[in-house]
Design a protein around this motif. Structure first.
Motif, short mmCIF file in Angstrom:
data_model
loop_
_atom_site.label_atom_id
_atom_site.label_comp_id
_atom_site.label_asym_id
_atom_site.label_seq_id
_atom_site.Cartn_x
_atom_site.Cartn_y
_atom_site.Cartn_z
N LYS A 249 -96.79 21.58 16.02
CA LYS A 249 -97.18 22.88 15.48
C LYS A 249 -97.87 22.77 14.13
CE LYS A 249 -95.03 26.71 15.88
NZ LYS A 249 -95.97 27.39 16.82
N LYS B 63 -96.47 26.39 21.62
CA LYS B 63 -95.27 27.23 21.71
C LYS B 63 -94.09 26.50 22.31
CE LYS B 63 -97.68 30.77 20.24
NZ LYS B 63 -97.53 31.24 18.85
N SER B 64 -94.37 25.43 23.04
CA SER B 64 -93.28 24.71 23.72
C SER B 64 -93.63 23.23 23.89
CB SER B 64 -92.99 25.34 25.09
OG SER B 64 -94.16 25.31 25.90
N ASN C 255 -90.54 28.22 21.70
CA ASN C 255 -90.58 29.15 20.57
C ASN C 255 -89.46 28.88 19.58
OD1 ASN C 255 -92.91 30.63 21.38
ND2 ASN C 255 -91.68 31.77 22.85
#
Length: 300
Positions: free
Chosen positions: A118, A125-126, A143
């Motif tokens: 990230k 997101k995953s 998340n």
């Protein structure tokens, strides 16, 4: 601010202290012997520091992560001799009265890779992390939360379709024989051929057989969880092996769904020198502090 990381493996413990930026400031490792000896050595290491503000603890298992359970924080029924029904978290809390985040070893690695990904791609997101070594485990972060509430996924024990050249191999899992762990973990090299994986040349057909099983695992993850990224870690997962998994995945998946570039979708760990779990533990230690603050606010 100092964070403590405990990567508790069946073979060795890796303990580290990190600063407020999650950088390692000190680290040690030692063999996993008896619970009393190993945990005493762990406590002694962290007692060297003036203070530890929180811990992230990622342990081999199976472990109990259900906070409503009487055995929360325990290593429960495990094949590691002498380690079944050990109150790991409780023993740590006897010595350190600070927030602690308790999870599996592979979840620690998954969280580290999730946060790392990230940092350079906010669209992530995953992340799912599969470790293939002495055993096989999987952790998924979606998340910012782990998959699994009552317990962590025992993904190493999914069933796989047998490779046509491997039908006579019974598998090594004491419970299921030829589950994923039973046919694709590190010890299966020696069980098949009498030669350990690290001594088996990459040209040996056994690598292709194990890549076939690993690719099935990635297919299963892809069609069930739809992660943005699948990371393959552990002693078996060399760059050459991961390339074989990508090739097998292409054949098995048959372009059913779009996953983008396979070089970005199926990768090795971004964090070098086996540091995924340590980094993940530092971040989870901060999360334990944040969670405790939230609980206090809700209580008020």
């Amino acid at each position: 601010m100092l964070y403590g990381s405990i990567e508790a493996g069946g073979t060795k413990f890796v303990c580290a202290v990190g600063d407020e930026n999650f950088n390692v400031v000190d680290q040690t490792q030692f063999p996993t012997t008896t619970p009393d000896e190993t945990l005493a050595r762990t406590v002694k290491y962290f007692k060297k520091f003036d203070h530890i503000d929180a811990f992230g603890i990622a342990s081999f298992g199976p472990i109990d992560i259900d906070k409503n359970s009487d055995t929360y924080g325990w290593i429960i029924k495990t094949p590691k001799k002498g380690w079944s029904n050990i109150d790991f978290l409780g023993k740590m809390k006897e010595s350190f009265h600070v927030p602690m985040f308790w999870t599996t070893d592979v979840n620690g690695s998954a969280y580290g890779e999730y946060v790392s990904a990230k940092r350079h791609d906010e669209n992530i997101k995953s992340v799912s992390y599969i470790t293939i070594g002495t055993g096989i485990g999987m952790g998924s972060v979606i998340n910012g939360d782990f998959l699994g509430v009552k317990g962590t996924p025992e993904f190493g024990h999914i069933k796989v379709k047998r490779h046509r050249d491997d039908l006579d191999f019974k598998g090594t899992c004491p419970w299921h024989g030829d589950c994923l762990e039973g046919v694709a973990s590190g010890p299966t090299f020696e069980a098949r051929n009498g030669v350990k994986g690290q001594d088996t040349p990459i040209s040996d057909p056994t690598w292709d057989i194990i890549a076939y099983y690993a690719a099935q695992a990635v297919v299963d993850l892809t069609v069930t969880f739809r992660p943005d990224k699948v990371v393959l870690g552990g002693g078996v997962c060399t760059p050459e092996f991961i390339a074989k998994v990508r090739a097998q995945f292409t054949l098995l998946f048959n372009n059913y769904l779009s996953v983008g570039s396979l070089e970005k979708y199926i990768t090795g760990p971004e964090i070098q020198h086996n540091g995924s779990a340590t980094f993940g533990d530092f971040v989870l230690a901060q999360k334990a502090i944040d969670d405790e603050k939230k609980n206090i606010e809700v209580g008020e």
